[in-house]
Design a protein around this motif. Structure first.
Motif, PDB file in Angstrom:
ATOM      1  N   ILE A  74       0.807  -1.561  -0.172  1.00 13.81           N
ATOM      2  CA  ILE A  74      -0.492  -0.089   0.092  1.00 13.81           C
ATOM      3  C   ILE A  74       0.943   0.685   0.269  1.00 13.81           C
ATOM      4  N   PRO A  75       0.533   1.874  -1.347  1.00 19.05           N
ATOM      5  CA  PRO A  75       2.134   2.852  -1.187  1.00 19.05           C
ATOM      6  C   PRO A  75       0.790   3.895  -0.734  1.00 19.05           C
ATOM      7  N   PHE A  76       1.558   4.940   0.604  1.00 19.07           N
ATOM      8  CA  PHE A  76       1.198   6.340   1.273  1.00 19.07           C
ATOM      9  C   PHE A  76       2.198   7.221   0.578  1.00 19.07           C
ATOM     10  N   SER A  77       1.026   8.513  -0.827  1.00 20.16           N
ATOM     11  CA  SER A  77       1.568   9.232  -0.336  1.00 20.16           C
ATOM     12  C   SER A  77       0.925  10.619  -0.130  1.00 20.16           C
ATOM     13  N   ILE A  78       1.846  11.880   0.729  1.00 20.62           N
ATOM     14  CA  ILE A  78       2.241  12.846   1.341  1.00 20.62           C
ATOM     15  C   ILE A  78       1.733  14.103   0.129  1.00 20.62           C
ATOM     16  N   ASP A  79       0.629  14.165  -0.484  1.00 17.64           N
ATOM     17  CA  ASP A  79       1.261  15.152  -1.109  1.00 17.64           C
ATOM     18  C   ASP A  79       1.940  14.690  -2.518  1.00 17.64           C
ATOM     19  N   THR A  85       5.799   2.864   1.874  1.00 12.24           N
ATOM     20  CA  THR A  85       4.761   1.840   0.960  1.00 12.24           C
ATOM     21  C   THR A  85       4.828   0.677   2.329  1.00 12.24           C
ATOM     22  N   TRP A  86       3.470   0.928   2.599  1.00 11.62           N
ATOM     23  CA  TRP A  86       3.028   0.048   3.974  1.00 11.62           C
ATOM     24  C   TRP A  86       3.426  -1.561   3.348  1.00 11.62           C
ATOM     25  N   VAL A  87       3.920  -2.802   3.665  1.00 15.15           N
ATOM     26  CA  VAL A  87       3.986  -3.748   3.504  1.00 15.15           C
ATOM     27  C   VAL A  87       2.979  -4.473   4.212  1.00 15.15           C
ATOM     28  N   ILE A  88       1.723  -5.678   4.059  1.00 13.39           N
ATOM     29  CA  ILE A  88       1.420  -6.249   4.448  1.00 13.39           C
ATOM     30  C   ILE A  88       1.947  -7.858   3.801  1.00 13.39           C
ATOM     31  N   THR A  89       2.143  -8.839   4.958  1.00 10.58           N
ATOM     32  CA  THR A  89       2.535  -9.997   5.156  1.00 10.58           C
ATOM     33  C   THR A  89       1.663 -10.732   5.674  1.00 10.58           C
ATOM     34  N   ARG A  90       0.924 -11.825   4.708  1.00  6.70           N
ATOM     35  CA  ARG A  90       0.606 -13.082   5.645  1.00  6.70           C
ATOM     36  C   ARG A  90       1.832 -13.802   6.538  1.00  6.70           C
ATOM     37  N   LEU A  91       1.779 -14.519   7.164  1.00  8.86           N
ATOM     38  CA  LEU A  91       3.030 -15.407   7.916  1.00  8.86           C
ATOM     39  C   LEU A  91       2.278 -16.840   8.109  1.00  8.86           C
ATOM     40  N   GLY A  93       0.131 -19.703   9.547  1.00  8.67           N
ATOM     41  CA  GLY A  93      -0.911 -19.185  10.768  1.00  8.67           C
ATOM     42  C   GLY A  93      -2.155 -17.955  10.563  1.00  8.67           C
ATOM     43  N   ALA A  94      -2.181 -17.294  11.500  1.00  8.56           N
ATOM     44  CA  ALA A  94      -3.162 -16.399  10.846  1.00  8.56           C
ATOM     45  C   ALA A  94      -2.391 -14.908  12.257  1.00  8.56           C
ATOM     46  N   GLN A  95      -0.559 -15.151  11.280  1.00  7.46           N
ATOM     47  CA  GLN A  95      -0.060 -13.651  12.256  1.00  7.46           C
ATOM     48  C   GLN A  95      -0.087 -13.231  10.576  1.00  7.46           C
ATOM     49  N   LEU A  96       0.243 -11.400  11.664  1.00  9.25           N
ATOM     50  CA  LEU A  96       0.944 -10.589  10.010  1.00  9.25           C
ATOM     51  C   LEU A  96       1.527 -10.097   9.966  1.00  9.25           C
ATOM     52  N   ARG A  97       2.568  -9.434   9.370  1.00 11.09           N
ATOM     53  CA  ARG A  97       3.657  -8.549   9.492  1.00 11.09           C
ATOM     54  C   ARG A  97       3.466  -7.362   8.962  1.00 11.09           C
ATOM     55  N   LEU A  98       3.928  -5.976   9.231  1.00 14.39           N
ATOM     56  CA  LEU A  98       3.971  -4.813   8.806  1.00 14.39           C
ATOM     57  C   LEU A  98       5.215  -4.881   8.819  1.00 14.39           C
ATOM     58  N   LYS A  99       5.486  -3.814   7.086  1.00  5.77           N
ATOM     59  CA  LYS A  99       6.692  -3.456   7.659  1.00  5.77           C
ATOM     60  C   LYS A  99       6.373  -1.950   6.589  1.00  5.77           C
ATOM     61  N   HIS A 100       7.576  -1.049   6.947  1.00 10.89           N
ATOM     62  CA  HIS A 100       7.723   0.830   6.259  1.00 10.89           C
ATOM     63  C   HIS A 100       8.528   0.400   5.273  1.00 10.89           C
ATOM     64  N   ASP A 101       8.410   0.393   3.731  1.00  6.93           N
ATOM     65  CA  ASP A 101       9.471   0.275   2.647  1.00  6.93           C
ATOM     66  C   ASP A 101       9.759   1.757   2.557  1.00  6.93           C
ATOM     67  N   HIS A 102      10.372   2.295   2.774  1.00  5.26           N
ATOM     68  CA  HIS A 102      10.552   3.822   2.513  1.00  5.26           C
ATOM     69  C   HIS A 102      12.106   3.939   1.068  1.00  5.26           C
ATOM     70  N   ARG A 103      11.953   5.142   0.038  1.00  8.96           N
ATOM     71  CA  ARG A 103      12.642   5.243  -0.913  1.00  8.96           C
ATOM     72  C   ARG A 103      12.653   6.373  -1.442  1.00  8.96           C
ATOM     73  N   HIS A 104      13.590   6.816  -2.188  1.00 11.67           N
ATOM     74  CA  HIS A 104      14.486   8.216  -2.456  1.00 11.67           C
ATOM     75  C   HIS A 104      13.596   8.034  -3.904  1.00 11.67           C
ATOM     76  N   GLU A 105      13.601   9.361  -4.113  1.00 11.54           N
ATOM     77  CA  GLU A 105      13.178   8.982  -5.478  1.00 11.54           C
ATOM     78  C   GLU A 105      13.764   8.770  -6.670  1.00 11.54           C
ATOM     79  N   ASP A 106      15.036   8.892  -6.380  1.00 11.39           N
ATOM     80  CA  ASP A 106      15.829   7.678  -7.717  1.00 11.39           C
ATOM     81  C   ASP A 106      14.997   6.245  -7.630  1.00 11.39           C
ATOM     82  N   GLY A 107      14.852   6.242  -6.091  1.00 10.80           N
ATOM     83  CA  GLY A 107      13.812   3.948  -6.151  1.00 10.80           C
ATOM     84  C   GLY A 107      15.303   3.315  -5.426  1.00 10.80           C
TER      85      GLY A 107
END
Length: 184
Positions: A74-79, A85-91, A93-107
């Motif tokens: 889920i990319p999240f933009s501010i203006d 980007t929020w990355v939600i992964t199914r682990l 069983g019934a657990q989930l993982r949330l990671k925050h993927d931060h990138r510069h303009e060049d990727g």
């Protein structure tokens, strides 16, 4: 006569339908996210923490852009800032993982990226909480953000609202997105 009554009551009781406890099935929250795939929604900050002033008057948009069997991105933009980007992964069983993927303009990846955590309990219907994991705590310490080691992120999903939340001592940040009004 007493014996007949006891036998009759036992027969009636054994024929009475038993209501089983209905528990949420694993995947409900995650599958709910996947149903939003391909859609975008505008949000607003609903907390009043002074640290949130940078978000005031800015357009906040989440796009449920990439969904696979086990991952929702889920990319999240501010203006015009599309670095998050929020990355939600199914682990297992019934657990989930949330990671925050931060990138510069060049990727390229920012030095403060891939932080987050795993849910502690089983997947819930509408709210999942993600306490900071060991990787995140180490990253925050090494990068000079010691207050963030106690972060607990939460995602909420109802029929009408998706929410992203961050809590720690002396900090509460929450953005809510209106799911009744998808963006074109």
């Amino acid at each position: 006569m007493k014996r007949f009554l006891i036998v009759a009551l036992l027969l009636i009781a054994s024929a009475w339908p038993v209501q089983a406890e209905v528990l949420p099935k694993p995947g409900l929250f995650f599958d709910g996210l996947k149903r939003l795939c391909g859609k975008a929604y505008e949000g607003r900050v609903v907390t009043t923490d002074p640290a949130d002033k940078d978000f005031a008057g800015k357009r906040l948009v989440m796009r449920v852009a990439d969904c696979s069997a086990d991952t929702v991105r889920i990319p999240f933009s501010i203006d015009e800032d599309r670095s998050r980007t929020w990355v939600i992964t199914r682990l297992s069983g019934a657990q989930l993982r949330l990671k925050h993927d931060h990138r510069h303009e060049d990727g390229t990846e920012d030095v403060l990226s891939q932080y987050g955590g795993d849910t502690v309990g089983p997947e819930q219907w509408t709210r999942m909480e993600f306490p900071a994991d060991a990787f995140s705590k180490t990253l925050f310490q090494e990068k000079g953000n010691p207050a963030s080691v106690s972060n607990v992120w939460a995602l909420e999903l109802t029929d009408t609202v998706f929410a992203y939340e961050l809590r720690r001592p002396n900090r509460h940040f929450r953005v809510e997105f209106d799911l009744t009004k998808p963006l074109p």
